[in-house]
Design an enzyme around this catalytic site. Structure first.
Site, PDB file in Angstrom:
ATOM      1  N   SER A  62       0.796  -1.237   0.000  1.00 26.57           N
ATOM      2  CA  SER A  62       0.000   0.000   0.000  1.00 26.57           C
ATOM      3  C   SER A  62       0.822   1.278   0.000  1.00 26.57           C
ATOM      4  CB  SER A  62      -0.945   0.016   1.203  1.00 26.57           C
ATOM      5  OG  SER A  62      -2.062  -0.748   0.887  1.00 26.57           O
ATOM      6  N   LYS A  65       0.402   3.363  -2.946  1.00 30.41           N
ATOM      7  CA  LYS A  65      -0.771   4.243  -3.097  1.00 30.41           C
ATOM      8  C   LYS A  65      -0.391   5.726  -3.027  1.00 30.41           C
ATOM      9  CE  LYS A  65      -3.700   0.544  -1.400  1.00 30.41           C
ATOM     10  NZ  LYS A  65      -4.406  -0.095  -0.293  1.00 30.41           N
ATOM     11  N   TYR A 187      -3.343  -2.699 -10.247  1.00 30.39           N
ATOM     12  CA  TYR A 187      -3.301  -2.564  -8.783  1.00 30.39           C
ATOM     13  C   TYR A 187      -2.395  -3.630  -8.156  1.00 30.39           C
ATOM     14  CZ  TYR A 187      -4.753  -2.630  -3.925  1.00 30.39           C
ATOM     15  OH  TYR A 187      -4.737  -2.620  -2.549  1.00 30.39           O
ATOM     16  N   TYR A 239      -4.211   2.999   7.849  1.00 27.23           N
ATOM     17  CA  TYR A 239      -5.452   2.237   7.982  1.00 27.23           C
ATOM     18  C   TYR A 239      -6.253   2.813   9.161  1.00 27.23           C
ATOM     19  CZ  TYR A 239      -2.292  -0.884   5.446  1.00 27.23           C
ATOM     20  OH  TYR A 239      -1.370  -1.403   4.591  1.00 27.23           O
ATOM     21  N   VAL A 257       1.164  -3.811   3.837  1.00 26.93           N
ATOM     22  CA  VAL A 257       1.030  -5.076   4.567  1.00 26.93           C
ATOM     23  C   VAL A 257       2.255  -5.989   4.490  1.00 26.93           C
ATOM     24  CG1 VAL A 257      -1.496  -5.221   4.621  1.00 26.93           C
ATOM     25  CG2 VAL A 257      -0.234  -6.199   2.695  1.00 26.93           C
TER      26      VAL A 257
HETATM   27  N1  GLU Z   1      -2.016  -5.758  -1.996  1.00 29.99           N
HETATM   28  C1  GLU Z   1      -2.628  -5.541  -0.730  1.00 29.99           C
HETATM   29  C2  GLU Z   1      -4.121  -5.697  -0.854  1.00 29.99           C
HETATM   30  O1  GLU Z   1      -4.678  -5.160  -1.743  1.00 29.99           O
HETATM   31  C3  GLU Z   1      -2.259  -4.192  -0.235  1.00 29.99           C
HETATM   32  C4  GLU Z   1      -2.812  -3.950   1.107  1.00 29.99           C
HETATM   33  C5  GLU Z   1      -1.991  -3.048   1.947  1.00 29.99           C
HETATM   34  O2  GLU Z   1      -0.762  -3.011   1.904  1.00 29.99           O
HETATM   35  O3  GLU Z   1      -2.654  -2.361   2.704  1.00 29.99           O
HETATM   36  O4  GLU Z   1      -4.766  -6.345  -0.086  1.00 29.99           O
END
Ligand code: GLU
Length: 303
Positions: A62, A65, A187, A239, A257
């Site tokens: 993430s 992002k 993604y 988060y 994650v």
């Molecule tokens: N590839 C992970 C997912 O989409 C990323 C989640 C993350 O790092 O928060 O679940």
């Protein structure tokens, strides 16, 4: 510059390293050694201080992002907010419930639904989004070895049912314009990008430098956009633990994650930590502790 301090922090957090749980919902991530720990601090003059497994590459997940949001924000500016909000979600990163209540408009670009909208926007804007994303990262960190990890991307694709649900739900509300498979493919690839702590710390430096990449003097975001992106990191970057992070660490940051967390202190530095074992919010347990110690010991904070 920060060598002694990092050594002190490393010694203090030894009992915390490995506490928590490595993400296993993406099978390709579950074999990571929970005992790994790396940290890099890069100051505004691009001097890097690192310790531990700071050269070990991991999937940025993430944290990507932030980079995709930057690319979309650069082009669309505030028009972006017609399709995604900028409020903390207070929900897990992959929650479906809120999306249903809010008619397919995700709360912010850092939860999965919001990031999927940004990914969709990049597909509309760019002819070759995968290559453009890698090129952008190479430019940010001034290095050439940035790649996708095809095994991780495939593993996410094979098990990404919740992400598929999110994107399909938003498509039904008209908030995804491209083919859902194409959006998911980009993604999963952006999440699979392999970088190490040093590369990430260098890449985040433009956000500590009012939107300008220090090594090339190239402007990526306007000063105002950089300020705003940092504000979204502060309120939404960890988060449903963003409040805790602001309270304990006091810097804008973004986690992933696979156990990475990148944070910035405006006009001073960028810091990336990595340790794969996660707390119950999905953030690196030892990484959070290390950043908390770093800002406590230095007195550095945006507040
Ligand atoms: N590839 C992970 C997912 O989409 C990323 C989640 C993350 O790092 O928060 O679940």
């Amino acid at each position: 510059m920060y060598q002694k301090l990092l050594e002190e922090i490393y010694a203090e957090i030894q009992p915390e390293i490995g506490k928590g749980k490595v993400a296993d919902y993406i099978p390709a991530l579950k074999n990571a050694d929970p005992k790994q720990f790396g940290i890099s601090v890069c100051n505004i003059n691009q001097e890097v201080t690192s310790l531990g497994d700071a050269q070990q590459r991991f999937s940025i997940q993430s944290i990507s992002k932030v980079f995709t949001l930057t690319m979309a924000f650069q082009v669309l500016g505030d028009k972006l907010w017609e399709r995604v909000g900028k409020e903390p979600s207070g929900n897990p990163f992959n929650s479906l419930i809120q999306l249903e209540r809010e008619n397919g408009i995700p709360r912010n670009p850092f939860i999965n639904a919001g990031a999927l909208v940004i990914t969709d926007i990049l597909i509309s804007l760019l002819d070759n989004p995968k290559q453009d994303l890698l090129s952008f990262l190479k430019e940010l960190c001034n290095c050439s070895n940035i790649h996708f990890d095809p095994v991780i991307a495939q593993s996410e694709k094979e098990h990404g049912f919740t992400n598929a649900a999110l994107v399909n739900y938003m498509k039904s509300h008209g908030n995804i314009k491209n083919d859902v498979e194409e959006v998911l493919d980009l993604y999963f690839h952006q999440c699979s990008i392999l970088m190490n702590c040093e590369q990430l710390a260098k890449s985040f430096l433009f956000l500590a430098n009012h939107g300008v990449i220090p090594h090339s003097n190239q402007r990526v975001l306007t000063r105002s956009q950089a300020k705003r992106l940092n504000a979204i990191m502060l309120s939404c970057g960890l988060y449903d633990q963003a409040g805790d992070f602001a309270y304990l660490v006091g810097l804008p940051g973004k986690s992933g994650v696979a156990g990475g967390i990148s944070a910035i202190m405006p006009e001073q530095m960028s810091i990336t930590v990595w340790s794969p074992a996660l707390n119950r919010h999905g953030n690196s347990h030892a990484g959070m502790k290390a950043l908390e110690l770093f800002t406590t010991k230095t007195g550095i904070s945006i507040f």
